[in-house]
Design a protein around this motif. Structure first.
Motif: not given
Length: 242
Positions: A82-87, A58-62, A72-77, A91-95
């Motif tokens: 948009p700012a949180t999604a950009a972060a 619920t935040s880019a800081n999170g 591990d960045v394989s989990l759905p995020a 960080a390497g998340f793809t889902h």
């Protein structure tokens, strides 16, 4: 432009510098004076990725707090905007699933696009999170664990430049990105003039702590994200410059 009002940016870094860049791109003077700073917490051990259905931010800081202690960045995020999604992308998340609005809107977004499984979602947020998202998701049958990985600490003072802007008494604007930031700002300016100040907020809840403050005007973004804040700021500047 010398005849345009300075813009106080009080959000925590690195968001403050990002907002400053957007403000300066409009030809305005950005005065950066964060009233909050992020402190990571020694939270209990997190569940293993294999035991989770996904991560909720619920935040880019999170995202930053999670990325600082997990690889591990394989989990759905599931991201609140948009700012949180950009972060998350940084960080390497793809889902990545990007909603719009606040935490409750994100809960509805998740419920509309997924179904509960035997594994919980892990909500990563600051220690002061109210739990609205968790409650909403649970009404849809989801299991939600909470990981308070950071907290926001209040600044002791405003910067000298920000204090000068307030004492100078000319038209100025302040960007409000959170209720906690607004609360701390109100505390720091209690003995300073604010009747010449226009507040531009990301949402109604964010500006609520300034209800009793004497301000020249209040503007609230039509969409609760940085694009909305900048659009509301442009409306405020157009009025001040008329």
């Amino acid at each position: 432009m010398a005849d345009l009002p300075p813009i106080l940016i009080i959000r925590a870094e690195p968001g403050a510098r990002e907002s400053a860049q957007r403000v300066e791109a409009l030809g305005l003077r950005a005065v950066v004076s964060p009233v909050l700073s992020m402190k990571t917490l020694a939270a209990p051990e997190q569940p293993t990725p294999q035991s989770l259905a996904g991560l909720v931010f619920t935040s880019a800081n999170g995202v930053r707090a999670y990325a600082a202690r997990a690889v591990d960045v394989s989990l759905p995020a599931w991201c609140v905007g948009p700012a949180t999604a950009a972060a998350a992308r940084s960080a390497g998340f793809t889902h990545i699933h990007e909603s719009a609005g606040n935490a409750v809107d994100l809960a509805h977004f998740i419920a509309q696009r997924s179904v509960p499984s035997g594994k919980p979602l892990l909500h990563i947020a600051n220690a002061a999170a109210k739990g609205d998202l968790k409650r909403q998701l649970e009404t849809h049958g989801f299991s939600v664990a909470f990981a308070p990985l950071y907290e926001m600490q209040g600044a002791e003072t405003l910067s000298e430049e920000a204090v000068h802007v307030l004492r100078e008494g000319g038209p100025a604007c302040v960007l409000i990105h959170s209720a906690k930031g607004a609360t701390r700002f109100a505390e720091l300016v209690a003995d300073l003039p604010t009747d010449h100040l226009t507040a531009v907020a990301i949402s109604e809840p964010a500006i609520a702590p300034l209800q009793t403050m004497t301000l020249a005007a209040r503007y609230v973004a039509s969409t609760p994200n940085e694009d909305g804040v900048i659009a509301a700021l442009q409306s405020a500047i157009a009025t001040l410059s008329a």
